[in-house]
Design a protein around this motif. Structure first.
Motif, mmCIF file in Angstrom:
data_model
loop_
_atom_site.group_PDB
_atom_site.id
_atom_site.type_symbol
_atom_site.label_atom_id
_atom_site.label_comp_id
_atom_site.label_asym_id
_atom_site.label_seq_id
_atom_site.Cartn_x
_atom_site.Cartn_y
_atom_site.Cartn_z
ATOM 1 N N ILE A 25 5.478 61.848 21.295
ATOM 2 C CA ILE A 25 6.413 60.739 21.480
ATOM 3 C C ILE A 25 7.980 61.005 21.550
ATOM 4 O O ILE A 25 8.806 59.644 21.745
ATOM 5 C CB ILE A 25 5.832 59.776 20.948
ATOM 6 N N ILE A 69 11.663 60.466 18.945
ATOM 7 C CA ILE A 69 12.155 59.876 17.463
ATOM 8 C C ILE A 69 13.423 59.478 18.163
ATOM 9 O O ILE A 69 13.565 59.889 18.211
ATOM 10 C CB ILE A 69 12.191 60.218 16.377
ATOM 11 N N ALA A 120 8.313 55.243 12.124
ATOM 12 C CA ALA A 120 8.344 54.218 13.479
ATOM 13 C C ALA A 120 7.482 53.864 14.241
ATOM 14 O O ALA A 120 6.804 53.696 14.486
ATOM 15 C CB ALA A 120 8.712 55.833 14.548
ATOM 16 N N SER A 125 10.027 65.979 19.757
ATOM 17 C CA SER A 125 11.020 66.294 18.359
ATOM 18 C C SER A 125 10.693 66.868 17.847
ATOM 19 O O SER A 125 9.342 68.468 18.422
ATOM 20 C CB SER A 125 10.824 65.196 17.310
HETATM 21 P P1 ADP Z 1 2.665 58.845 9.039
HETATM 22 O O1 ADP Z 1 2.509 60.196 9.700
HETATM 23 O O2 ADP Z 1 1.376 58.378 7.775
HETATM 24 O O3 ADP Z 1 3.070 57.846 9.575
HETATM 25 P P2 ADP Z 1 4.443 60.559 7.904
HETATM 26 O O4 ADP Z 1 5.349 60.321 6.642
HETATM 27 O O5 ADP Z 1 4.310 61.436 7.805
HETATM 28 O O6 ADP Z 1 3.760 59.312 7.828
HETATM 29 O O7 ADP Z 1 5.916 60.341 9.018
HETATM 30 C C1 ADP Z 1 6.498 59.169 9.352
HETATM 31 C C2 ADP Z 1 6.805 58.905 10.357
HETATM 32 O O8 ADP Z 1 7.406 59.745 11.413
HETATM 33 C C3 ADP Z 1 5.756 58.464 11.310
HETATM 34 O O9 ADP Z 1 5.015 57.102 11.088
HETATM 35 C C4 ADP Z 1 6.646 58.797 13.019
HETATM 36 O O10 ADP Z 1 6.497 57.430 12.617
HETATM 37 C C5 ADP Z 1 6.592 59.579 12.590
HETATM 38 N N1 ADP Z 1 7.141 61.013 13.358
HETATM 39 C C6 ADP Z 1 6.829 61.966 11.981
HETATM 40 N N2 ADP Z 1 6.000 62.899 12.743
HETATM 41 C C7 ADP Z 1 6.211 62.607 13.932
HETATM 42 C C8 ADP Z 1 6.594 63.877 15.348
HETATM 43 N N3 ADP Z 1 6.373 65.390 15.718
HETATM 44 N N4 ADP Z 1 7.206 62.561 16.771
HETATM 45 C C9 ADP Z 1 7.648 61.655 16.764
HETATM 46 N N5 ADP Z 1 7.307 61.139 15.513
HETATM 47 C C10 ADP Z 1 6.458 61.393 14.062
#
Ligand code: ADP
Length: 548
Positions: A480, A482, A497, A537
């Motif tokens: 998806i 960022i 996000a 990402s």
């Molecule tokens: P969680 O996954 O428990 O919400 P994380 O700290 O691991 O918390 O991630 C924080 C945020 O970063 C996620 O809620 C998401 O919005 C974004 N995120 C992390 N990894 C990805 C990814 N591979 N692709 C898109 N968004 C990501």
């Protein structure tokens, strides 16, 4: 003019200049204060009275003489009235005006002034001095009204002042005492020289020096109003202007010829007005400095308060972290039990189970599993915040770790219909000195995230090293993505996000925060790149290679 006359004039001039300078500096010091303004008005009437009083004993023309004497009385009346007002207001900065009462008193003083100006009060010149100046005058009935009014104002004023004096103590009482002392001295001098001498001893020699007798009251009151404020700069400027005015005034006295007198008088007036202007500016400057000093002091107080509040917040923050740590710890054992028993049920340790029961046990197991990760995250955050995160550094090959993590996650990722690839030059070694478990946690989190936030496509993991002694672990997905705005905040606590919720509802926003803390403790770097939402990402972790 003989020398004695010159001396008289000089002393009167000194006194008048003194009254004027003190009156003006009080006025400029605080124009909004009723006390200061009333004092200023009193000093103006005192000057007017002093000048007229002096002149009245110099004129030889009886007609002018009688006119001036009437003016002297009127000035004395207004002086007494302004003294009464001042004593009533002192030391308040603002008083509530009673317009009706004010109007009544002022009208009364006006009427008495008119009566004083009429022949009802001063009838005629009765005796003249040998020099031809006025010695005494015939008094009419009006003099009683005048006398009573003046006496009333003075007594009422002093009564008000005494009343207030008795109510105060300490420093404030000191202020009142200054004024009272000044008043007593002035009153004594006026009674002796303007009353006892002319009336009892038939000696009017000292009457023209009236200004000198008022000076003690003015000086003491000035000191009281400034409540001990005698800024050295303002004081020395005032003295300088005072001396200059006197010197230029002396020149007028000793000059002969009209042109010279006019010239020197203009110089005197110039010095006086310039002097007053100067004092005004010095007072302003001193005030500004005082204001700044006051503000600085206030800032200091605010800073100390902020410091204390900050300390308190830190303490509360610490307590919060401790509580979270404690609560998470307490949750861990029952959760492990729930997870363990659900898994035993699923594995058939309690005999054959129906499909419905299996489904229920599966949900219990998965939910408990999620909770275990959440609890672990909170425990980690609590240790980070309390500075209690422990690291066990050892040397190992990062490629082995990456492979085992992929192995562990592969089944789950592929279950989602995603491809999980790993790319690495196996002929090389990737040694690091790190906490294996913590780095594993970071890798798992990043790959797991990529799988979570990728609805279709795949996840590509790679490991590489460069010639600068850095090893780069990269995870690229087709998920998806960022948005540019979110990227800078992504590694902060509780940040998720907007588009994350659409894909994966469960999540704490703590995983990346913990990952960043761990990698930073290893003196490495962690970052993310994305072309934007819907465009995948790429997460990167860079660690230092441990060369053998
Ligand atoms: P969680 O996954 O428990 O919400 P994380 O700290 O691991 O918390 O991630 C924080 C945020 O970063 C996620 O809620 C998401 O919005 C974004 N995120 C992390 N990894 C990805 C990814 N591979 N692709 C898109 N968004 C990501």
């Amino acid at each position: 003019m003989n020398f004695l006359n010159n001396l008289d004039l000089l002393s009167v001039a000194v006194a008048i200049a003194g009254i004027g300078i003190l009156g003006f500096s009080v006025y400029f010091r605080n124009r909004n204060s009723d006390t200061n303004n009333n004092f200023f008005v009193f000093s103006l009437f005192a000057i007017l009275w002093s000048v007229l009083n002096y002149i009245s004993y110099q004129v030889t023309n009886p007609l002018v003489g009688i006119f001036i004497i009437r003016l002297v009385l009127i000035a004395a009346l207004w002086m007494a009235y302004s003294l009464f007002e001042f004593f009533t207001v002192f030391p308040k900065e603002k008083v509530l005006e009673n317009r009706r009462k004010n109007f009544f008193i002022v009208s009364y003083v006006f009427i008495v002034s008119l009566i004083t100006f009429s022949p009802v009060t001063v009838k005629d010149i009765s005796t003249l001095t040998p020099a031809g100046t006025v010695a005494t005058f015939t008094k009419g009935m009006g003099i009683f009204l005048f006398g009573m009014t003046v006496l009333f104002f003075i007594l009422a004023g002093i009564f008000n002042l005494l009343k207030k004096t008795l109510k105060t103590n300490g420093n404030e009482r000191k202020q009142y005492m200054y004024i009272l002392c000044g008043f007593v001295v002035t009153f004594f001098l006026l009674v002796v020289f303007n009353f006892v001498f002319p009336a009892v001893l038939n000696n009017a020699r000292y009457v023209p020096l009236g200004a000198l007798f008022i000076l003690p009251l003015i000086v003491c009151t000035f000191y009281a109003i400034q409540s001990g404020f005698l800024n050295i700069k303002v004081f020395s400027t005032s003295i300088l202007i005072f001396i200059l005015s006197i010197a230029t005034f002396l020149e007028i006295i000793f000059s002969t010829g009209l042109i010279l007198i006019i010239f020197r008088t203009s110089i005197f007036l110039l010095v006086l007005s310039f002097g007053i202007f100067l004092i005004k500016n010095v007072v302003k400057e001193v005030e500004q400095r005082e204001k700044i000093e006051k503000q600085e002091k206030e800032m200091e107080i605010i800073n100390t308060k902020l410091g204390a509040a900050n300390e308190r917040l830190k303490e509360l923050d610490k307590q919060k972290s401790e509580f979270i740590g404690f609560a998470s710890h307490q949750l861990r054992s029952p959760l492990t039990a729930i997870k363990g028993y659900a898994s035993l049920v699923l594995e058939g340790d309690y005999g054959e189970i129906s499909e419905d029961l299996r489904h229920a046990a599966q949900i219990i197991f998965e939910s408990a599993n999620t909770l275990v990760t959440v609890v672990a995250d909170y425990l980690n955050v609590s240790s980070i915040e309390l500075g209690q995160m422990k690291y066990d550094f050892q040397v190992f090959n990062l490629m082995d770790l990456a492979k085992s993590v992929i192995e562990e996650l592969k089944q789950n990722v592929e279950k989602k219909g995603l491809k999980l690839e790993f790319e690495c030059d196996a002929s090389k070694t990737y040694f690091v000195k790190a906490d294996r478990e913590k780095i594993k946690q970071v890798f798992m989190n990043i790959i797991d995230n990529s799988a979570k936030y990728t609805p279709k496509g795949g996840v590509k993991v790679s490991l590489a090293k460069n010639s600068f002694g850095k090893i780069l672990f990269a995870v690229k997905d087709t998920g998806i993505g960022i948005s540019k705005n979110t990227i800078p905040k992504l590694f902060a606590k509780f940040i998720r996000a907007k588009n994350a919720n659409e894909t994966n509802i469960r999540g704490t926003g703590l995983g990346l925060f913990i990952a960043k803390e761990i990698i930073t403790a290893h003196e490495g770097r962690i970052w993310v790149e994305s072309e934007g939402e819907g465009k995948g990402s790429q997460f990167y972790v860079e660690l230092n290679e441990k060369k053998s």
